[in-house]
Design an enzyme around this catalytic site. Structure first.
Site, short mmCIF file in Angstrom:
data_model
loop_
_atom_site.label_atom_id
_atom_site.label_comp_id
_atom_site.label_asym_id
_atom_site.label_seq_id
_atom_site.Cartn_x
_atom_site.Cartn_y
_atom_site.Cartn_z
N TYR A 94 -4.45 2.05 15.80
CA TYR A 94 -3.22 2.05 16.58
C TYR A 94 -3.49 1.84 18.07
O TYR A 94 -2.76 1.15 18.75
CB TYR A 94 -2.46 3.37 16.38
CG TYR A 94 -1.87 3.46 14.99
CD1 TYR A 94 -0.61 2.97 14.71
CD2 TYR A 94 -2.61 4.02 13.94
CE1 TYR A 94 -0.08 3.02 13.43
CE2 TYR A 94 -2.08 4.09 12.65
CZ TYR A 94 -0.82 3.57 12.41
OH TYR A 94 -0.30 3.63 11.15
N GLU A 125 -7.45 8.67 5.98
CA GLU A 125 -7.78 9.36 7.23
C GLU A 125 -8.25 10.80 7.04
O GLU A 125 -7.60 11.75 7.53
CB GLU A 125 -6.57 9.33 8.18
CG GLU A 125 -6.11 7.93 8.54
CD GLU A 125 -5.06 7.93 9.66
OE1 GLU A 125 -4.55 9.01 10.02
OE2 GLU A 125 -4.79 6.84 10.20
N ARG A 140 0.85 -1.19 0.00
CA ARG A 140 0.00 0.00 0.00
C ARG A 140 0.89 1.24 0.00
O ARG A 140 1.69 1.43 0.92
CB ARG A 140 -0.90 0.00 1.23
CG ARG A 140 -1.74 1.26 1.41
CD ARG A 140 -2.68 1.14 2.61
NE ARG A 140 -3.50 2.32 2.76
CZ ARG A 140 -3.33 3.28 3.68
NH1 ARG A 140 -2.35 3.17 4.56
NH2 ARG A 140 -4.12 4.32 3.72
N GLU A 190 -3.66 0.02 8.12
CA GLU A 190 -2.49 0.41 8.91
C GLU A 190 -2.63 -0.12 10.32
O GLU A 190 -3.69 0.00 10.93
CB GLU A 190 -2.34 1.95 9.03
CG GLU A 190 -1.84 2.65 7.80
CD GLU A 190 -1.72 4.16 7.99
OE1 GLU A 190 -1.44 4.61 9.12
OE2 GLU A 190 -1.91 4.86 6.98
N HIS A 228 -2.85 11.07 0.56
CA HIS A 228 -2.33 10.86 1.91
C HIS A 228 -1.72 12.19 2.35
O HIS A 228 -0.51 12.29 2.58
CB HIS A 228 -1.34 9.70 1.94
CG HIS A 228 -1.13 9.10 3.30
ND1 HIS A 228 -1.31 7.76 3.57
CD2 HIS A 228 -0.77 9.65 4.48
CE1 HIS A 228 -1.04 7.51 4.86
NE2 HIS A 228 -0.71 8.66 5.44
N ASN A 278 -7.62 2.07 9.81
CA ASN A 278 -6.31 2.22 10.47
C ASN A 278 -6.55 2.19 11.97
O ASN A 278 -7.38 2.94 12.48
CB ASN A 278 -5.65 3.55 10.10
CG ASN A 278 -5.23 3.59 8.64
OD1 ASN A 278 -5.31 2.59 7.91
ND2 ASN A 278 -4.78 4.75 8.19
C1 GBH Z 1 -1.56 7.40 10.64
O1 GBH Z 1 -2.11 8.44 11.38
C2 GBH Z 1 -1.13 7.93 9.29
O2 GBH Z 1 -1.98 7.47 8.26
C3 GBH Z 1 0.30 7.66 8.96
O3 GBH Z 1 0.70 8.48 7.89
C4 GBH Z 1 1.14 7.85 10.20
O4 GBH Z 1 2.51 7.81 9.92
C5 GBH Z 1 0.76 6.77 11.17
O5 GBH Z 1 -0.61 6.76 11.41
C6 GBH Z 1 1.48 6.85 12.51
O6 GBH Z 1 1.15 8.02 13.19
O7 GBH Z 1 -5.17 11.82 20.12
O8 GBH Z 1 -7.23 12.98 19.65
O9 GBH Z 1 -5.49 12.89 17.98
C7 GBH Z 1 -2.60 8.12 12.65
C8 GBH Z 1 -3.24 9.33 13.28
C9 GBH Z 1 -3.20 9.06 15.66
C10 GBH Z 1 -5.11 9.95 14.58
C11 GBH Z 1 -3.99 8.84 16.90
C12 GBH Z 1 -5.90 9.73 15.82
C13 GBH Z 1 -5.82 9.62 18.22
C14 GBH Z 1 -6.82 10.70 18.43
N1 GBH Z 1 -4.01 9.02 14.47
N2 GBH Z 1 -5.05 9.81 16.99
S1 GBH Z 1 -6.14 12.19 19.08
#
Ligand code: GBH
Length: 460
Positions: A290, A161, A72, A358, A116, A288
């Site tokens: 995390y 996103e 991807r 992701e 992106h 995605n």
């Molecule tokens: C992704 O973003 C991206 O697609 C990627 O490019 C990036 O490198 C990767 O993840 C790692 O960061 O704490 O209120 O903001 C993830 C972005 C991170 C958005 C966690 C939501 C939690 C909500 N996300 N975040 S807040």
């Protein structure tokens, strides 16, 4: 996993390519933002990044050696259509053309994201995502790329996103274009939605019938931080998830979201027919994941804090820190959040195929004297989350693939190069790539899974 399940890894153009002034590429909002003092940690920029623009052959070799079913990546809009309008730039197209062919030669399916986060700066100067024209420009760009790569791409993803683009970019201001205007952020969210719908239709008209149409969302798993936090969880779900899921899956904007944000905007940017346009049928939803989030109602003292927040219209929402174990991002490791998310999507949208586009973790990896990167913490993270995918599938959820973020260490947006998400280490001084232990672990996992698939023809 079942035959057809895609094991992959993901990247994004601005995070890996570098070569920002080569091959006719024009600047994007991330060039402007990263070159603005104070916006990115240590003044890091994507000017060189991992130098993938020049090292792509070596990276395709790595992808093949890992045994990935799919890769991807994202197409840089300002590279293939400088300035964001007009005819495509042949040199920019040629880069992706070669990349796609090289992947196919190795039996790797290309999964392409069209946006992106790297909006051509000219379109930002004309108003950016808060203005409607950007959605139309995006659809034009999508159709043009679909025409040149549409016969060879397995899955087309319109946006990555859009929540982050809209709210981190226009309300919190921690990402490009760095605005802190809640009303503009909601307008941006709508025009991203509209851009998805119009682009989806433009793609359908030109790409192969077998190509899958998709969009990737960062869906928020909210858990109450205290008993009775139902309204806080609902609000997080409305602004974090249903603002995109609603219109994209054909239900329009949720009434509670409109209500929650009525003090910020009257939503007059939504024209008749827009919600239908956004609801272009998709074949698979990219997710995605995390970490999960905790939410509760704000205490009076917290509510007076006026630091810009991405949580527009949620002044009464508080997001306390989640407990350890944490990754280097401060994100809690909790695979049960991913399982909960997949089960929830399946319950709310039965029959909607899903794909984890992701999942991964940043840790402070170092190369040992013997040339090894011992990232047992990353292996544990990935193993836990692959387990969550398997449990969801066993429970009947239609999950079509799993992509590790990321193939390579790369430019982690506002954190610059300080956070390493790769399963392959990059030495930024030399560009040298070194497989981490997690890369070998992932290769072996895929080998064993494939072996099981061949001998049993089904799940291992
Ligand atoms: C992704 O973003 C991206 O697609 C990627 O490019 C990036 O490198 C990767 O993840 C790692 O960061 O704490 O209120 O903001 C993830 C972005 C991170 C958005 C966690 C939501 C939690 C909500 N996300 N975040 S807040």
């Amino acid at each position: 996993m079942r035959p057809g399940f895609l094991w992959g890894a993901a990247t994004a153009a601005y995070q890996i390519e570098g070569a920002v002034a080569e091959g006719g590429r024009s600047p994007s909002i991330w060039d402007t933002f990263s070159h603005t003092p104070g916006m990115v940690r240590d003044g890091d920029t994507g000017d060189v990044a991992t130098d993938h623009y020049h090292r792509w052959r070596e990276d395709v070799d790595t992808i093949a050696e890992l045994g990935l079913d799919a890769y991807r990546f994202s197409v840089s809009w300002p590279r293939v259509q400088p300035g964001g309008k007009g005819p495509l730039n042949a040199e920019g197209v040629a880069f992706y053309d070669r990349l796609v062919d090289a992947l196919l030669e190795r039996g790797v399916a290309p999964v392409v994201t069209l946006y992106h986060w790297d909006l051509p700066q000219e379109l930002e100067d004309a108003g950016g995502w808060p203005v409607r024209d950007t959605a139309e420009r995006f659809a034009e760009y999508a159709g043009a790329v679909g025409e040149v790569l549409g016969d060879r791409v397995h899955t087309w993803t319109t946006l990555n996103e859009p929540w982050v683009s809209a709210f981190v970019g226009h309300a919190e201001g921690r990402h490009a274009p760095g605005r802190t205007d809640p009303a503009a952020a909601l307008a941006a969210a709508h025009h991203l939605n509209l851009g998805h719908g119009l682009a989806g239709r433009a793609l359908r008209a030109v790409v192969a019938d077998t190509a899958q149409l998709s969009v990737t969302l960062n869906l928020h798993v909210g858990r109450g931080a205290e008993a009775g936090a139902f309204d806080a969880v609902r609000r997080l779900d409305a602004l974090g998830n249903r603002i995109f899921l609603g219109p994209m899956l054909g239900d329009g904007y949720p009434a509670d979201l409109r209500q929650d944000t009525s003090g910020i905007t009257d939503w007059s940017f939504v024209r008749d027919g827009d919600e239908q346009a956004i609801a272009v049928p998709i074949d698979v939803l990219g997710v995605n994941y995390y970490t999960y989030m905790l939410v509760r109602s704000r205490t009076a003292e917290a509510a007076t804090d006026d630091t810009p927040s991405p949580w527009v219209g949620c002044a009464d929402l508080e997001i306390p820190a989640t407990p350890p174990p944490h990754t280097e991002m401060g994100w809690t490791v909790d695979p049960s959040g991913m399982e909960e998310l997949l089960l929830g999507l399946h319950a709310d949208h039965p029959g909607l195929p899903l794909m984890i586009t992701e999942n991964g973790a940043a840790f402070a990896d170092t190369v040992d004297a013997d040339g090894r990167v011992r990232d047992a913490d990353r292996i544990a993270y990935l193993e836990g989350h692959v387990g969550a995918v398997r449990r969801a599938i066993d429970a009947g959820v239609d999950v079509r693939g799993y992509f590790v973020w990321s193939l390579l260490d790369n430019f982690e947006w506002a954190h610059g190069y300080s956070k390493r998400f790769g399963i392959v280490h990059v030495d930024y001084a030399t560009g040298r790539r070194t497989w981490k232990d997690s890369a070998r672990w992932y290769r072996d996992l895929l080998r064993n899974d494939r072996r099981g698939r061949m001998t049993h023809g089904q799940d291992l």
